[in-house]
Design an enzyme around this catalytic site. Structure first.
Site, PDB file in Angstrom:
ATOM      1  N   CYS A 108       0.869  -1.179   0.000  1.00 21.69           N
ATOM      2  CA  CYS A 108       0.000   0.000   0.000  1.00 21.69           C
ATOM      3  C   CYS A 108       0.900   1.221   0.000  1.00 21.69           C
ATOM      4  O   CYS A 108       1.715   1.398   0.910  1.00 21.69           O
ATOM      5  CB  CYS A 108      -0.900  -0.024   1.239  1.00 21.69           C
ATOM      6  N   CYS A 222      -0.895   3.867  -6.310  1.00 24.86           N
ATOM      7  CA  CYS A 222      -1.758   3.177  -5.364  1.00 24.86           C
ATOM      8  C   CYS A 222      -1.938   1.775  -5.912  1.00 24.86           C
ATOM      9  O   CYS A 222      -2.216   1.605  -7.109  1.00 24.86           O
ATOM     10  CB  CYS A 222      -3.111   3.876  -5.228  1.00 24.86           C
TER      11      CYS A 222
END
Length: 297
Positions: A108, A222
């Site tokens: 992440c 992302c």
């Protein structure tokens, strides 16, 4: 006086010799063996880290995997740095204590750019983070104008500033926080239609900035965003390349566990934080990534 100095020198030489012997003995002592059943733990705010898992599978097909999705905390991009750091460090502390992984991968970008340093300080396990792929984008661009799509929290981090200064100082990097793409990616994985307005909004936000019409390379900062890369490619039009870091992350994971043995003693596990049942559509998709068990954490 000469005698004292000689004695001090002798003591110093003895200390140096002892330290050298200790180093040699340490080098001869084999490292503590890793339990072959110990998993690699991949952690993300949601299902975006599955794009990293897919690459880890290619590199290490025999490795036991636990994929942890903090769906109770989703989205991270709208939270403060303090909230993200506390949540990630707390969850990973509890997960490593329970599952004893051989390595933790924070799949992440938001969590990595905010909490990676803190997690490395508190956990006694190798940690691999995820950072925006600005360096390869700078090497790929022909026009010198790069777009970066991330969460709102990621794009404002000083870490991203440092990556830009180090690898793209002579380029133009245009950033946009696109939380709608997280929503779109999560919906797509559940088998639901992707709202084209969310995709178009992200593309238009980059194109609408000064020099945005010259963008030829887009960093997907992302891990959710590669799940909607096809939709983004259609929105941006021809001549635009997309880059993300999943392959590089998998290579780093493989390097850190090189030479270790693996024994998958149970089907690989997907963990979801929070209460309630995991949607059946998730279960079907997770199985495609080799995650045959689902539990709540």
């Amino acid at each position: 006086m000469v005698s004292d100095m000689t004695g001090a020198a002798r003591n110093a030489a003895t200390a140096i010799q002892s330290a050298a012997i200790e180093r040699e003995l340490a080098a001869l002592t084999p490292p503590e063996a890793v339990d072959p059943a110990a998993p690699i733990l991949l952690f993300d705010s949601g299902v975006g880290g599955l794009t990293v898992l897919a690459e880890v599978r290619k590199a290490l097909p025999a490795a036991p995997i636990i994929y942890a999705a903090d769906t109770a905390g989703l989205p991270y991009g709208t939270k403060t740095e303090a909230q993200v750091a506390a949540r990630v460090a707390g969850l990973l502390g509890r997960m490593t204590e329970r599952f004893r992984p051989r390595l933790v991968c924070i799949a992440c970008n938001t969590a990595s750019t905010i909490a990676l340093g803190m997690v490395r300080e508190v956990l006694e396990v190798p940690i691999v983070g995820t950072v925006p792929a600005i360096k390869p984008a700078a090497e790929m661009t022909r026009t010198g104008v790069i777009g970066l799509l991330g969460t709102q929290a990621t794009i404002r981090q000083a870490y991203v500033d440092r990556l830009e200064q180090a690898f793209a100082a002579d380029k133009r990097l245009l950033r946009h926080g696109a939380p709608g793409l997280v929503e779109a990616a999560e919906a797509k994985l559940r088998g639901e239609p992707v709202d084209p307005a969310l995709i178009r909004q992200a593309a238009d936000a980059l194109r609408g900035q000064p020099d945005g019409e010259r963008i030829d390379t887009v960093v997907l900062a992302c891990t959710h965003f590669p799940l909607v890369e096809a939709e983004l490619a259609e929105a941006f039009g021809p001549g635009v390349s997309f880059v993300h870091g999943a392959q590089g992350i998998a290579r780093q994971v493989a390097r850190l566990v090189a030479g270790q043995e693996y024994s998958r003693q149970a089907p690989d596990l997907a963990l979801f934080t929070g209460a309630g049942d995991v949607p059946d559509a998730y279960a079907a998709k997770l199985a495609q990534y080799g995650l045959m068990r689902i539990e709540r954490f």
